[in-house]
Design a protein around this motif. Structure first.
Motif, PDB file in Angstrom:
ATOM      1  N   THR A 244       0.833  -1.199   0.000  1.00  9.91           N
ATOM      2  CA  THR A 244       0.000   0.000   0.000  1.00  9.91           C
ATOM      3  C   THR A 244       0.866   1.246   0.000  1.00  9.91           C
ATOM      4  O   THR A 244       2.023   1.220   0.428  1.00  9.91           O
ATOM      5  N   PHE A 245       0.287   2.306  -0.480  1.00 13.44           N
ATOM      6  CA  PHE A 245       0.883   3.622  -0.320  1.00 13.44           C
ATOM      7  C   PHE A 245      -0.209   4.646  -0.551  1.00 13.44           C
ATOM      8  O   PHE A 245      -1.309   4.314  -1.011  1.00 13.44           O
ATOM      9  N   ALA A 246       0.077   5.902  -0.214  1.00 12.96           N
ATOM     10  CA  ALA A 246      -0.967   6.921  -0.261  1.00 12.96           C
ATOM     11  C   ALA A 246      -0.351   8.283  -0.543  1.00 12.96           C
ATOM     12  O   ALA A 246       0.870   8.440  -0.608  1.00 12.96           O
ATOM     13  N   ALA A 247      -1.211   9.272  -0.691  1.00 10.41           N
ATOM     14  CA  ALA A 247      -0.749  10.630  -0.964  1.00 10.41           C
ATOM     15  C   ALA A 247      -1.839  11.623  -0.609  1.00 10.41           C
ATOM     16  O   ALA A 247      -3.035  11.305  -0.635  1.00 10.41           O
ATOM     17  N   ILE A 259      -0.078  19.682   6.853  1.00  9.40           N
ATOM     18  CA  ILE A 259      -0.284  18.380   6.206  1.00  9.40           C
ATOM     19  C   ILE A 259       0.669  18.196   5.033  1.00  9.40           C
ATOM     20  O   ILE A 259       1.344  17.167   4.914  1.00  9.40           O
ATOM     21  N   VAL A 260       0.726  19.201   4.171  1.00  6.21           N
ATOM     22  CA  VAL A 260       1.596  19.122   2.992  1.00  6.21           C
ATOM     23  C   VAL A 260       2.401  20.415   2.885  1.00  6.21           C
ATOM     24  O   VAL A 260       1.825  21.490   2.675  1.00  6.21           O
ATOM     25  N   PRO A 261       3.716  20.349   3.048  1.00  4.43           N
ATOM     26  CA  PRO A 261       4.538  21.559   2.935  1.00  4.43           C
ATOM     27  C   PRO A 261       4.626  22.039   1.488  1.00  4.43           C
ATOM     28  O   PRO A 261       4.380  21.277   0.542  1.00  4.43           O
ATOM     29  N   VAL A 262       4.998  23.297   1.330  1.00  7.15           N
ATOM     30  CA  VAL A 262       5.100  23.919   0.010  1.00  7.15           C
ATOM     31  C   VAL A 262       6.561  23.985  -0.417  1.00  7.15           C
ATOM     32  O   VAL A 262       7.430  24.388   0.359  1.00  7.15           O
ATOM     33  N   ASN A 263       6.801  23.585  -1.647  1.00  8.11           N
ATOM     34  CA  ASN A 263       8.128  23.722  -2.247  1.00  8.11           C
ATOM     35  C   ASN A 263       8.194  25.093  -2.917  1.00  8.11           C
ATOM     36  O   ASN A 263       7.631  25.304  -3.994  1.00  8.11           O
ATOM     37  N   GLU A 264       8.868  26.016  -2.271  1.00  7.94           N
ATOM     38  CA  GLU A 264       8.913  27.390  -2.774  1.00  7.94           C
ATOM     39  C   GLU A 264       9.710  27.517  -4.068  1.00  7.94           C
ATOM     40  O   GLU A 264       9.635  28.542  -4.753  1.00  7.94           O
ATOM     41  N   THR A 265      10.481  26.491  -4.421  1.00  6.62           N
ATOM     42  CA  THR A 265      11.277  26.551  -5.653  1.00  6.62           C
ATOM     43  C   THR A 265      10.536  25.974  -6.855  1.00  6.62           C
ATOM     44  O   THR A 265      11.062  25.990  -7.966  1.00  6.62           O
ATOM     45  N   ALA A 266       9.321  25.474  -6.658  1.00  6.18           N
ATOM     46  CA  ALA A 266       8.556  24.908  -7.764  1.00  6.18           C
ATOM     47  C   ALA A 266       8.179  26.006  -8.746  1.00  6.18           C
ATOM     48  O   ALA A 266       8.057  27.183  -8.389  1.00  6.18           O
ATOM     49  N   PRO A 279       2.960   6.679   3.729  1.00  5.58           N
ATOM     50  CA  PRO A 279       2.389   5.370   4.022  1.00  5.58           C
ATOM     51  C   PRO A 279       0.874   5.476   4.245  1.00  5.58           C
ATOM     52  O   PRO A 279       0.365   6.521   4.655  1.00  5.58           O
ATOM     53  N   LEU A 280       0.175   4.380   3.983  1.00  4.45           N
ATOM     54  CA  LEU A 280      -1.273   4.343   4.190  1.00  4.45           C
ATOM     55  C   LEU A 280      -1.645   4.774   5.607  1.00  4.45           C
ATOM     56  O   LEU A 280      -2.609   5.529   5.808  1.00  4.45           O
ATOM     57  N   GLN A 281      -0.908   4.296   6.597  1.00  5.90           N
ATOM     58  CA  GLN A 281      -1.241   4.599   7.985  1.00  5.90           C
ATOM     59  C   GLN A 281      -1.201   6.100   8.261  1.00  5.90           C
ATOM     60  O   GLN A 281      -2.013   6.617   9.040  1.00  5.90           O
ATOM     61  N   GLU A 282      -0.273   6.814   7.633  1.00  2.00           N
ATOM     62  CA  GLU A 282      -0.183   8.265   7.843  1.00  2.00           C
ATOM     63  C   GLU A 282      -1.404   8.970   7.263  1.00  2.00           C
ATOM     64  O   GLU A 282      -1.949   9.892   7.888  1.00  2.00           O
ATOM     65  N   LEU A 283      -1.849   8.544   6.091  1.00  2.00           N
ATOM     66  CA  LEU A 283      -3.061   9.123   5.520  1.00  2.00           C
ATOM     67  C   LEU A 283      -4.257   8.865   6.422  1.00  2.00           C
ATOM     68  O   LEU A 283      -5.075   9.765   6.657  1.00  2.00           O
ATOM     69  N   GLU A 284      -4.386   7.657   6.933  1.00  2.00           N
ATOM     70  CA  GLU A 284      -5.527   7.337   7.786  1.00  2.00           C
ATOM     71  C   GLU A 284      -5.527   8.176   9.058  1.00  2.00           C
ATOM     72  O   GLU A 284      -6.593   8.591   9.540  1.00  2.00           O
ATOM     73  N   VAL A 285      -4.353   8.452   9.602  1.00  2.30           N
ATOM     74  CA  VAL A 285      -4.265   9.325  10.779  1.00  2.30           C
ATOM     75  C   VAL A 285      -4.766  10.729  10.432  1.00  2.30           C
ATOM     76  O   VAL A 285      -5.520  11.356  11.196  1.00  2.30           O
ATOM     77  N   ILE A 286      -4.365  11.235   9.275  1.00  2.00           N
ATOM     78  CA  ILE A 286      -4.812  12.564   8.840  1.00  2.00           C
ATOM     79  C   ILE A 286      -6.322  12.592   8.661  1.00  2.00           C
ATOM     80  O   ILE A 286      -7.002  13.527   9.118  1.00  2.00           O
ATOM     81  N   LEU A 291     -11.633  14.319   9.841  1.00  2.70           N
ATOM     82  CA  LEU A 291     -13.044  13.926   9.783  1.00  2.70           C
ATOM     83  C   LEU A 291     -13.589  13.505  11.137  1.00  2.70           C
ATOM     84  O   LEU A 291     -14.785  13.246  11.272  1.00  2.70           O
ATOM     85  N   ASN A 292     -12.687  13.398  12.120  1.00  2.00           N
ATOM     86  CA  ASN A 292     -13.068  13.018  13.484  1.00  2.00           C
ATOM     87  C   ASN A 292     -13.738  11.647  13.542  1.00  2.00           C
ATOM     88  O   ASN A 292     -14.699  11.446  14.294  1.00  2.00           O
ATOM     89  N   VAL A 293     -13.254  10.741  12.717  1.00  2.00           N
ATOM     90  CA  VAL A 293     -13.740   9.357  12.723  1.00  2.00           C
ATOM     91  C   VAL A 293     -12.546   8.424  12.489  1.00  2.00           C
ATOM     92  O   VAL A 293     -11.585   8.798  11.825  1.00  2.00           O
ATOM     93  N   PRO A 294     -12.597   7.203  13.035  1.00  2.00           N
ATOM     94  CA  PRO A 294     -11.487   6.250  12.853  1.00  2.00           C
ATOM     95  C   PRO A 294     -11.577   5.561  11.498  1.00  2.00           C
ATOM     96  O   PRO A 294     -12.175   4.500  11.347  1.00  2.00           O
TER      97      PRO A 294
END
Length: 304
Positions: A244-247, A259-266, A279-286, A291-294
């Motif tokens: 698994t993986f996530a974004a 949650i997501v930092p900005v790349n100022e050089t983009a 990782p999937l687990q990090e997305l689920e934590v976010i 959403l205040n739900v597990p």
């Protein structure tokens, strides 16, 4: 079995289903994804979402289910779409946009339909229409992108506004498009079985953002995949991406960077629309925090 026992068994089964999906959903469509569970890993929809506030849609085109979406009627936008990734065997189709007739008319055909030149009021009240996006400053962003669908009909089916959210151009054709291609390449090179994908949105936490006071604008896009069967002896650089993986991707350059930092050089066209893979687990934590739900996106964390 006696009639009384049969009734008790039916009632118990119904109560189980209601507890699983959070209760009855008002509307013409199914109360759950029972007709299209194949689009979820282990035929199990994500756990934790408040299904009572949404309408499950088994997206049907030409009498065939193509993918699944969880739709918010009041927001006139989906919370997520779930599908099985299959590389496209042709080009992006040129097809007019479609709508979901069952959201507008009780007893209507479950097949998505092309928008008419004049839009029926029932359709406009029940879901987003093309006028909502015109000169809105937002593109029509696919949750299930056509390049992740094999056949021409599968790709055409993604062009329903019930699979679309307001997405900024820098995200849609820039950073988020790059992510979609990365996921496609991983599937083609390393998956030996089905890759299950769920792509969704995160609304703003406080003040809601809308286009035309009708369609909810998300602050972030998110996506996760489950590829339970993949090639052995993966290159070391690929090991973290399986099974698994996530974004998470920014849809607002002015959002904070927690949650997501900005790349100022983009380059300016995509600056502020960064995508952070995780990782999937990090997305689920976010998602749990926002959403205040597990939330649990894949049954058993996609482990065979």
């Amino acid at each position: 079995m006696s009639q009384r026992n049969s009734l008790l068994s039916f009632t118990a089964a119904l109560l189980f289903l209601l507890s699983w999906f959070g209760g009855l959903v008002v509307g013409e469509l199914s109360k759950d994804f029972s007709q299209c569970l194949d689009f979820f890993y282990n035929k199990t929809p994500p756990r934790g979402f408040n299904y009572t506030a949404y309408q499950p849609i088994c997206q049907q085109y030409n009498n065939t289910y193509r993918f699944a979406s969880l739709y918010h009627r009041q927001h006139r936008a989906p919370l997520f779409s779930a599908y099985i990734l299959s590389p496209a065997d042709g080009k992006r189709p040129k097809i007019p946009w479609m709508y979901e007739p069952q959201l507008a008319f009780a007893g209507a055909s479950p097949d998505m339909r092309l928008f008419n030149y004049t839009v029926d009021q029932n359709v406009a009240e029940s879901q987003a229409v093309l006028w909502d996006y015109k000169t809105s400053g937002f593109t029509r962003g696919h949750l299930n992108p056509s390049l992740h669908q094999k056949t021409e009909d599968d790709r055409k089916a993604t062009f329903t506004l019930t699979n679309i959210v307001p997405q900024k151009e820098g995200s849609n054709t820039g950073t988020w498009n790059m992510l979609e291609n990365h996921v496609l390449n991983r599937s083609m090179k390393f998956c030996t079985g089905s890759m299950y994908v769920i792509t969704g949105v995160m609304p703003y936490e406080t003040v809601k953002h809308w286009i035309r006071d009708r369609v909810s604008v998300p602050e972030y896009m998110w996506s996760a995949y489950c590829c339970p069967s993949y090639k052995p002896n993966l290159p070391e650089c690929m090991e973290q991406y399986f099974p698994t993986f996530a974004a998470v991707g920014r849809n607002d350059p002015s959002s904070g960077e927690e949650i997501v930092p900005v790349n100022e050089t983009a380059k300016p066209s995509v600056r502020g629309y960064d995508v952070k893979q995780m990782p999937l687990q990090e997305l689920e934590v976010i998602l749990n925090q926002r959403l205040n739900v597990p939330v649990s996106l894949f049954d058993g964390k996609c482990l065979k």
